[in-house]
Design an enzyme around this catalytic site. Structure first.
Site, mmCIF file in Angstrom:
data_model
loop_
_atom_site.group_PDB
_atom_site.id
_atom_site.type_symbol
_atom_site.label_atom_id
_atom_site.label_comp_id
_atom_site.label_asym_id
_atom_site.label_seq_id
_atom_site.Cartn_x
_atom_site.Cartn_y
_atom_site.Cartn_z
ATOM 1 C CE1 TYR A 140 -3.734 2.371 0.176
ATOM 2 C CE2 TYR A 140 -2.511 3.409 1.951
ATOM 3 C CZ TYR A 140 -3.541 3.432 1.024
ATOM 4 O OH TYR A 140 -4.370 4.528 0.943
ATOM 5 C CD GLN A 204 -11.248 2.494 0.779
ATOM 6 O OE1 GLN A 204 -11.198 2.499 2.011
ATOM 7 N NE2 GLN A 204 -11.498 3.587 0.084
ATOM 8 C CG ASN A 233 -5.484 7.296 7.101
ATOM 9 O OD1 ASN A 233 -5.690 6.087 7.238
ATOM 10 N ND2 ASN A 233 -6.249 8.056 6.340
ATOM 11 C CB THR A 256 4.767 10.457 9.977
ATOM 12 O OG1 THR A 256 6.174 10.285 10.144
ATOM 13 C CG2 THR A 256 4.444 11.938 9.966
ATOM 14 C CD GLN A 278 9.106 13.056 9.449
ATOM 15 O OE1 GLN A 278 8.328 12.112 9.289
ATOM 16 N NE2 GLN A 278 9.954 13.438 8.497
ATOM 17 C CG HIS A 281 4.559 13.311 6.543
ATOM 18 N ND1 HIS A 281 4.564 12.631 5.363
ATOM 19 C CD2 HIS A 281 5.850 13.318 6.972
ATOM 20 C CE1 HIS A 281 5.792 12.233 5.073
ATOM 21 N NE2 HIS A 281 6.598 12.637 6.041
ATOM 22 C CD GLU A 347 6.964 6.749 11.262
ATOM 23 O OE1 GLU A 347 6.766 6.289 10.129
ATOM 24 O OE2 GLU A 347 6.437 7.812 11.661
ATOM 25 C CG HIS A 348 10.847 8.826 11.644
ATOM 26 N ND1 HIS A 348 9.524 9.218 11.458
ATOM 27 C CD2 HIS A 348 11.197 8.124 10.552
ATOM 28 C CE1 HIS A 348 9.108 8.768 10.288
ATOM 29 N NE2 HIS A 348 10.092 8.095 9.714
ATOM 30 C CG ASP A 381 11.135 10.528 5.265
ATOM 31 O OD1 ASP A 381 10.878 9.525 5.940
ATOM 32 O OD2 ASP A 381 10.799 11.690 5.596
ATOM 33 C CD GLU A 435 3.260 -32.947 26.833
ATOM 34 O OE1 GLU A 435 2.747 -33.208 25.725
ATOM 35 O OE2 GLU A 435 4.107 -32.048 27.001
ATOM 36 C CG HIS A 440 1.683 -37.303 21.009
ATOM 37 N ND1 HIS A 440 0.314 -37.266 21.002
ATOM 38 C CD2 HIS A 440 2.112 -36.078 20.572
ATOM 39 C CE1 HIS A 440 -0.080 -36.058 20.601
ATOM 40 N NE2 HIS A 440 0.995 -35.322 20.324
#
Length: 450
Positions: A140, A204, A233, A256, A278, A281, A347-348, A381, A435, A440
């Protein structure tokens, strides 16, 4: 322009004073500035979108494209000739920049590929850890307030390095471009050899990738993928959270954020510029300065006031910097600042302190760390070679940035011969009996009749 004369004009940059407060990790996390729009708020709307796409397929995607993007579409697959046309029309300077970004990203991605590991546990007994690329991925690339051909690079290069055989890409349809994604996005995809591109935006797109969409009268089916990656987002990040029991995801790479740990040695103009970079954005972007220095905090406020007035997206930047997700966090010292940065898990994270490299090496929680005056986030970036698809909203405490292993899975191969199995058969029977799973044990003893 005299920055000092503008100090009052940006007094709305929030302040959180943690000096003298001895907070534990949980309290620190709770105190961190965060956006008011949370996953909980977005979940209901995103669930409705996912259910609509699952139920109505391309008809739902067309209705959502009309509602959110103002475009009419019958099928979102971008024609091949549009990809070719976009690359042919691409500004040569932008093409050269993308090619450099691709080259640097490939160097780093190729170095990330892990080796298989085979271990001989005992004579005749081996276990192999084998890395296998997933078959198909959905990448995406966001649209809306900005154009992100760089995100095409960041998604595609590590997927290719991993050896993924089928790559699909989605980006929001644009009313100004006939319902197609922005032509620079299409050009970047073509440059990288991606020919399956869809004009689908937001949650979507994530739903379509996760569940697939049957063919309609206007075009072929969109086959479901194994992994969905890419930034977006809060609605995109929420969609990824909601489908990750169906597909793999990179991380919840939402709106971001940047944090900067700085002391008196920092250059206020650099710090302010990086906070603004930043903030442009998105109005919900987070820009946070962590410092023990009142002098620096005041100087950065002055620089913000001066630099904001000349930046292009001034209103967007002002809204982001004055929001509850942004501001100055005052700490006792750099040591305290490290603890705060680990609690925030940015994030950064930029380090503007004395011994910046040493401080960076002590950070545990961040998507990416940028060291010193000449490693701004904007470098990452575009052209650092690192990846800019990174975990947000504190998820860097457990999540990693997008990388080659995002597109790989590990398969364990067990190969024992008769003698090797016989050597541990008694232990297997003992554990199976403990067990209360006797079958087994029987599955082993049947291979060694008396």
């Amino acid at each position: 322009m005299n920055p000092a004369s503008n100090l009052e004009s940006f007094s709305q940059f929030p302040l959180l004073d943690l000096r003298g407060r001895h907070l534990n990790t949980a309290e620190l996390k709770a105190a961190m500035p965060r956006a008011e729009t949370t996953f909980d708020v977005a979940s209901h709307a995103v669930e409705e979108i996912i259910n609509k796409v699952r139920g109505d397929g391309f008809a739902a995607l067309a209705e959502l494209a009309s509602r959110f993007d103002g475009v009419q579409q019958q099928h979102p697959l971008v024609p091949q000739e549009e990809l070719v046309r976009a690359l042919e029309a691409l500004d040569p300077a932008v093409r050269a920049a993308l090619e450099e970004s691709i080259a640097r990203a490939r160097v780093f991605a190729d170095a990330q590929k892990p080796d298989d590991a085979t271990v001989e546990i005992a004579p005749g007994a081996t276990v192999t850890h084998k890395w296998v690329p997933v078959s198909r991925v959905g990448l995406y690339v966001p649209g809306g307030l900005a154009v992100y051909p760089s995100s095409v690079v960041m998604n595609v290069v590590p997927a290719m390095a991993a050896g993924v055989g089928s790559i699909a890409l989605a980006s929001p349809p644009q009313k100004d471009f006939g319902g197609l994604p922005h032509p620079t996005i299409l050009a970047a995809a073509r440059l990288l050899g991606i020919d399956e591109v869809y004009a689908i935006g937001g949650a979507q797109a994530v739903a379509a990738f996760a569940y697939g969409v049957p063919a309609n009268d206007f075009g072929p089916a969109l086959a479901p993928v194994d992994v969905v990656t890419g930034p977006g987002n809060v609605f995109v990040a929420t969609a990824k959270r909601l489908v990750k029991s169906v597909v793999g995801i990179d991380a919840e790479a939402g709106t971001t954020e940047i944090a900067i740990l700085a002391d008196d040695s920092a250059e206020p103009a650099f710090v302010a510029a990086d906070l603004i970079s930043q903030a442009e954005h998105d109005p919900h972007a987070a820009s946070v300065l962590v410092t023990p220095s009142e002098k620096l905090a005041e100087a950065v406020r002055r620089e913000l006031a001066a630099q904001i007035s000349s930046t292009k997206h001034v209103e967007r930047v002002r809204e982001a910097l004055s929001g509850p997700q942004s501001g100055v966090i005052m700490v006792d010292d750099v040591e305290h600042g490290i603890a705060v940065c680990d609690a925030y898990a940015a994030e950064h994270l930029e380090i503007h302190t004395q011994n910046a490299s040493g401080i960076a090496g002590r950070i545990r929680n961040a998507g990416a760390v940028f060291v010193g005056n000449y490693s701004p986030v904007s470098l990452g970036d575009y052209c650092a070679g690192s990846n800019h698809v990174l975990p947000t909203s504190g998820t860097a405490t457990f999540a990693s940035g997008l990388n080659v292993t995002t597109f790989l899975k590990a398969v364990q191969i067990v190969d024992y011969n008769q003698r090797a199995l016989r050597e541990v058969s008694g232990h297997i029977v003992s554990l199976a009996t403990a067990e209360d799973l006797p079958a087994h044990g029987d599955a082993v003893t049947v291979r060694f009749p008396s």
